[in-house]
Design a protein around this motif. Structure first.
Motif, PDB file in Angstrom:
ATOM      1  N   GLU A 154       0.859  -1.182   0.000  1.00  0.00           N
ATOM      2  CA  GLU A 154       0.000   0.000   0.000  1.00  0.00           C
ATOM      3  C   GLU A 154       0.895   1.232   0.000  1.00  0.00           C
ATOM      4  O   GLU A 154       1.940   1.250   0.661  1.00  0.00           O
ATOM      5  CB  GLU A 154      -0.890  -0.003   1.233  1.00  0.00           C
ATOM      6  N   SER A 155       0.500   2.258  -0.739  1.00  0.00           N
ATOM      7  CA  SER A 155       1.302   3.476  -0.798  1.00  0.00           C
ATOM      8  C   SER A 155       0.385   4.694  -0.796  1.00  0.00           C
ATOM      9  O   SER A 155      -0.422   4.876  -1.701  1.00  0.00           O
ATOM     10  CB  SER A 155       2.167   3.473  -2.073  1.00  0.00           C
ATOM     11  N   LYS A 156       0.521   5.514   0.268  1.00  0.00           N
ATOM     12  CA  LYS A 156      -0.307   6.706   0.409  1.00  0.00           C
ATOM     13  C   LYS A 156       0.513   7.853   0.989  1.00  0.00           C
ATOM     14  O   LYS A 156       1.260   7.663   1.961  1.00  0.00           O
ATOM     15  CB  LYS A 156      -1.510   6.439   1.329  1.00  0.00           C
ATOM     16  N   GLN A 157       0.398   9.025   0.381  1.00  0.00           N
ATOM     17  CA  GLN A 157       1.003  10.251   0.896  1.00  0.00           C
ATOM     18  C   GLN A 157       2.479  10.072   1.247  1.00  0.00           C
ATOM     19  O   GLN A 157       2.955  10.498   2.296  1.00  0.00           O
ATOM     20  CB  GLN A 157       0.223  10.747   2.123  1.00  0.00           C
ATOM     21  N   GLY A 158       3.197   9.407   0.359  1.00  0.00           N
ATOM     22  CA  GLY A 158       4.636   9.273   0.531  1.00  0.00           C
ATOM     23  C   GLY A 158       5.082   8.143   1.438  1.00  0.00           C
ATOM     24  O   GLY A 158       6.283   7.957   1.648  1.00  0.00           O
TER      25      GLY A 158
END
Length: 234
Positions: A220-224
């Motif tokens: 998962e990848s969110k906001q850096g």
């Protein structure tokens, strides 16, 4: 039509494999030949220059061996059912050890690794292969972390599973790329050379091993912040 599409996809994957093999193996090999040619032709080369060329040749040769080992391993996983040595594995101790052993690599890039691991998390599985999984995930985190940032490793028990999370700060990975991140020979950044990036096999190997243990691995990848989550049955 479905069979034709599957056959075409299989053929494309085979062609991609050959392309990656040619590119990734040729790059360090070309450098080795170039530097050895310089050493062979320059009889009066200054000692410092000779030492530099020898060192670079050795680095490229080691890199070539690493790539070949990765290719052979993923090919072996693809051609036969994976055999696991089933023994009790203390995941807590393993993660602590992997974090400690990565100190030099982390320090070189100005990174730190912080661990928050519950004690005595134990599963039944293949210790060597699970260590390979965690090393591959940490290696990926190091490669794509912002300089001076922190890589977090968390592990806890949830009912009948152990949950392990690796989180790092860097560029947010688009959803489309996240869906392909565990595919063989996939690189997040296609511009990365084989001198600095892996062969694109580390995460594919990790998934093969975790699935063989009856577990699951996701990203998962969110906001850096990118997080890899590994679930293993106890």
């Amino acid at each position: 039509r479905q069979r034709e599409e599957e056959a075409a996809e299989s053929e494309q994957k085979k062609n991609d494999l050959l392309m990656y093999l040619a590119h990734d193996l040729k790059t360090p090999l070309t450098s080795i030949i170039a530097y050895l040619s310089i050493l062979d032709e320059s009889e009066n080369m200054p000692p410092e220059e000779r030492k530099k060329c020898t060192h670079i040749s050795l680095e490229k040769a080691v890199r070539l061996k690493e790539l070949m080992d990765e290719f052979f391993e993923i090919t072996r996983f693809s051609l036969e059912d994976m055999v696991l040595e089933q023994n009790p594995v203390n995941v807590s101790m393993m993660l602590e050890q992997i974090a400690d052993e990565a100190y030099a690599v982390l320090a070189e890039k100005g990174l730190r690794c912080e661990v928050d691991i519950h004690e005595d998390l134990t599963v039944t599985g293949d210790a060597d292969k699970l260590a390979r999984v965690f090393n591959n995930i940490l290696k990926n985190a190091v490669a794509y972390s912002d300089p001076g940032s922190v890589i977090d490793i968390h592990a806890r028990r949830e009912e009948s599973h152990i949950i392990i999370l690796f989180s790092n700060r860097g560029k947010t990975i688009p959803t489309a790329k996240l869906e392909a991140i565990f595919e063989k020979f996939y690189r997040l950044d296609s511009a990365r050379s084989s001198d600095t990036g892996g062969a694109g096999l580390g995460l594919a190997i990790a998934k093969e091993i975790i699935v063989a243990h009856g577990g699951n691995i996701t990203a998962e990848s969110k906001q850096g912040t990118t997080t890899f989550t590994v679930e293993l049955p106890i």
